[in-house]
Design a protein around this motif. Sequence first.
Motif, PDB file in Angstrom:
ATOM      1  N   ALA A  42      62.770  64.086  49.607  1.00 33.41           N
ATOM      2  CA  ALA A  42      63.463  65.723  49.353  1.00 33.41           C
ATOM      3  C   ALA A  42      64.170  66.318  49.794  1.00 33.41           C
ATOM      4  N   CYS A  43      64.761  67.236  48.363  1.00 31.28           N
ATOM      5  CA  CYS A  43      66.065  68.245  48.736  1.00 31.28           C
ATOM      6  C   CYS A  43      64.943  69.566  48.533  1.00 31.28           C
ATOM      7  N   VAL A  44      65.186  69.987  48.753  1.00 30.15           N
ATOM      8  CA  VAL A  44      64.297  71.777  49.287  1.00 30.15           C
ATOM      9  C   VAL A  44      65.460  73.088  49.622  1.00 30.15           C
ATOM     10  N   ASN A  45      65.366  74.065  48.624  1.00 29.41           N
ATOM     11  CA  ASN A  45      66.497  74.762  48.406  1.00 29.41           C
ATOM     12  C   ASN A  45      66.013  76.385  48.053  1.00 29.41           C
ATOM     13  N   LEU A  46      65.937  76.739  48.922  1.00 27.53           N
ATOM     14  CA  LEU A  46      64.970  78.064  48.535  1.00 27.53           C
ATOM     15  C   LEU A  46      66.566  78.935  49.260  1.00 27.53           C
ATOM     16  N   GLY A  47      67.002  79.660  47.724  1.00 26.44           N
ATOM     17  CA  GLY A  47      68.283  80.448  47.642  1.00 26.44           C
ATOM     18  C   GLY A  47      69.396  80.288  48.593  1.00 26.44           C
ATOM     19  N   GLY A  48      69.455  79.238  48.816  1.00 25.11           N
ATOM     20  CA  GLY A  48      71.176  78.431  49.130  1.00 25.11           C
ATOM     21  C   GLY A  48      70.559  77.477  50.551  1.00 25.11           C
ATOM     22  N   ASP A  49      69.233  78.002  51.242  1.00 31.14           N
ATOM     23  CA  ASP A  49      68.575  77.785  52.811  1.00 31.14           C
ATOM     24  C   ASP A  49      67.677  76.157  52.035  1.00 31.14           C
ATOM     25  N   VAL A  50      68.730  75.002  52.424  1.00 31.78           N
ATOM     26  CA  VAL A  50      68.559  73.278  51.987  1.00 31.78           C
ATOM     27  C   VAL A  50      68.594  72.869  53.220  1.00 31.78           C
ATOM     28  N   ARG A  51      67.190  71.944  52.859  1.00 36.00           N
ATOM     29  CA  ARG A  51      66.480  71.173  54.101  1.00 36.00           C
ATOM     30  C   ARG A  51      66.948  69.963  52.429  1.00 36.00           C
ATOM     31  N   VAL A  52      67.183  68.600  53.730  1.00 35.89           N
ATOM     32  CA  VAL A  52      67.256  67.637  52.530  1.00 35.89           C
ATOM     33  C   VAL A  52      66.429  66.089  53.533  1.00 35.89           C
ATOM     34  N   TRP A  53      65.686  64.705  53.389  1.00 35.66           N
ATOM     35  CA  TRP A  53      65.494  64.275  54.033  1.00 35.66           C
ATOM     36  C   TRP A  53      65.441  63.097  53.153  1.00 35.66           C
ATOM     37  N   GLY A  54      64.799  61.771  53.463  1.00 35.43           N
ATOM     38  CA  GLY A  54      64.740  60.296  53.252  1.00 35.43           C
ATOM     39  C   GLY A  54      65.601  60.472  52.077  1.00 35.43           C
ATOM     40  N   THR A  55      65.174  59.789  50.618  1.00 36.97           N
ATOM     41  CA  THR A  55      65.561  58.524  49.591  1.00 36.97           C
ATOM     42  C   THR A  55      66.152  59.589  48.505  1.00 36.97           C
ATOM     43  N   PRO A  56      67.616  60.201  48.502  1.00 33.36           N
ATOM     44  CA  PRO A  56      68.084  60.397  47.371  1.00 33.36           C
ATOM     45  C   PRO A  56      67.614  59.674  46.013  1.00 33.36           C
ATOM     46  N   PRO A  57      68.010  60.716  44.788  1.00 37.47           N
ATOM     47  CA  PRO A  57      68.236  59.488  43.378  1.00 37.47           C
ATOM     48  C   PRO A  57      69.331  59.182  43.223  1.00 37.47           C
ATOM     49  N   GLY A  58      69.158  58.175  42.794  1.00 34.35           N
ATOM     50  CA  GLY A  58      70.468  56.958  42.710  1.00 34.35           C
ATOM     51  C   GLY A  58      69.544  56.654  44.464  1.00 34.35           C
ATOM     52  N   THR A  59      71.735  56.219  44.417  1.00 29.93           N
ATOM     53  CA  THR A  59      71.936  55.438  45.981  1.00 29.93           C
ATOM     54  C   THR A  59      73.286  56.957  46.708  1.00 29.93           C
ATOM     55  N   GLY A  60      73.107  56.257  48.016  1.00 33.16           N
ATOM     56  CA  GLY A  60      73.636  57.193  48.413  1.00 33.16           C
ATOM     57  C   GLY A  60      73.211  58.576  49.543  1.00 33.16           C
ATOM     58  N   ALA A  61      73.494  59.115  49.799  1.00 34.99           N
ATOM     59  CA  ALA A  61      73.181  60.798  50.294  1.00 34.99           C
ATOM     60  C   ALA A  61      73.276  61.417  49.065  1.00 34.99           C
ATOM     61  N   TRP A  62      71.925  62.707  50.372  1.00 38.97           N
ATOM     62  CA  TRP A  62      71.959  63.589  49.216  1.00 38.97           C
ATOM     63  C   TRP A  62      73.613  64.574  49.634  1.00 38.97           C
ATOM     64  N   SER A  63      73.845  65.226  47.889  1.00 42.81           N
ATOM     65  CA  SER A  63      74.873  65.850  48.441  1.00 42.81           C
ATOM     66  C   SER A  63      74.363  67.157  48.031  1.00 42.81           C
ATOM     67  N   VAL A  64      75.157  68.104  48.790  1.00 41.40           N
ATOM     68  CA  VAL A  64      74.847  69.275  48.499  1.00 41.40           C
ATOM     69  C   VAL A  64      76.071  70.227  48.569  1.00 41.40           C
ATOM     70  N   ALA A  65      76.572  71.294  47.402  1.00 41.51           N
ATOM     71  CA  ALA A  65      77.350  71.883  47.236  1.00 41.51           C
ATOM     72  C   ALA A  65      77.239  73.322  47.867  1.00 41.51           C
ATOM     73  N   VAL A  66      78.614  73.739  48.188  1.00 44.06           N
ATOM     74  CA  VAL A  66      78.739  74.889  49.053  1.00 44.06           C
ATOM     75  C   VAL A  66      79.395  75.592  48.176  1.00 44.06           C
ATOM     76  N   GLU A  67      79.232  76.594  47.343  1.00 46.94           N
ATOM     77  CA  GLU A  67      79.739  77.283  46.314  1.00 46.94           C
ATOM     78  C   GLU A  67      80.825  78.390  47.238  1.00 46.94           C
ATOM     79  N   ASP A  68      82.123  78.790  46.362  1.00 46.13           N
ATOM     80  CA  ASP A  68      83.284  79.108  47.098  1.00 46.13           C
ATOM     81  C   ASP A  68      82.675  80.732  46.575  1.00 46.13           C
ATOM     82  N   GLU A  69      82.049  81.708  47.697  1.00 41.87           N
ATOM     83  CA  GLU A  69      81.817  83.016  47.608  1.00 41.87           C
ATOM     84  C   GLU A  69      82.501  83.827  47.107  1.00 41.87           C
ATOM     85  N   THR A  70      84.336  83.738  46.949  1.00 36.18           N
ATOM     86  CA  THR A  70      84.976  84.525  47.044  1.00 36.18           C
ATOM     87  C   THR A  70      85.813  84.047  45.016  1.00 36.18           C
TER      88      THR A  70
END
Length: 317
Positions: free
Chosen positions: A167-195
């Motif tokens: 699962a990926c649980v994203n609450l307003g940018g607070d992200v918790r991931v674990w386990g099997t992601p969609p597809g292969t590999g790991a979970w990818s989490v974007a970090v937005e450029d706030e500027t």
Amino acid sequence: MAAESLAESRFRVMGSTGHLLITGGVDLVEPARGLLRELELLWSRFRPESELCRLNSAPGTWVPLSPPTLALVSRAVRAWDVTGGLFDPTVLPALEAAGYDRTFDEVARELPGSVRPVPAFGCSGIEFRDDAVRLPPGVRLDPGGIGKGYAADLVAQWLRAAGADGACVNLGGDVRVWGTPPGTGAWSVAVEDETRPGTDTAWLSLTDGAVATSTRLRRRWQWQGEERHHLIDPATGSPAAGDAVTVTVVAGEAHWAEVLAKAALIAGPEAGAELLETHGVAGLLVTEDGTARSAGPWERFVSWTPSSGGTSPASAG
């Protein structure tokens, strides 16, 4: 991964956008959203019937709390202690004095009159007994970001126990991931450029962990011609005005990532980076001029940056 084993849902919760991505548990989306609604009802400072409001309205009294609320308050007090007061859940009077006394959608963009800073009281006088908490007079709590982070942790924990594959649980940018992601590999989490809204600073790759960003470039309003924001410096009671404008932290749990991101932002780039390294987490601290400083094993998690070339990978949340 087969489409029928992947479930996704976006919704409003805790004053922000929630995003659930669950593998191997399509029937778990609604129960997970139900748990988040329950936690919001317990912890909202804008609902007079919530447990948080009941606690805040009864200083000097032992107030029985449910296990999730007791755990949240306990973690908030511990976070205050281990960050030397840089993270402080007793900033609620200061938030209200700055005008954040209602949901952010309702906050006046131009506040009338004078706003007097209210330094935080600190947590030294908060007492615990069995399933109850007693606040000293004058102390009221704002769970703020730690509440969203802990909610993400609890939902991720519940999904694991309920039999999801990941699962990926994203609450307003607070992200918790674990386990099997969609597809292969790991979970990818974007970090937005706030500027530069709409662009990304980096993409992070995680198999089991959390990412949280604290920034003073969002949740802003005007007061006497000056920009105000919701990240209060506990020592002054005023919105933080240091060199750091955004801090992103990678940690094992979302609430802990949230705590350290906020504490590092208050501390500033140098002291903040030292704080993150002391606690053994990875982070990126960005200043007003766009200068970025990494801390801890940040590069270990980076899978893409704008300088990498090509297009960024698909985001989990």
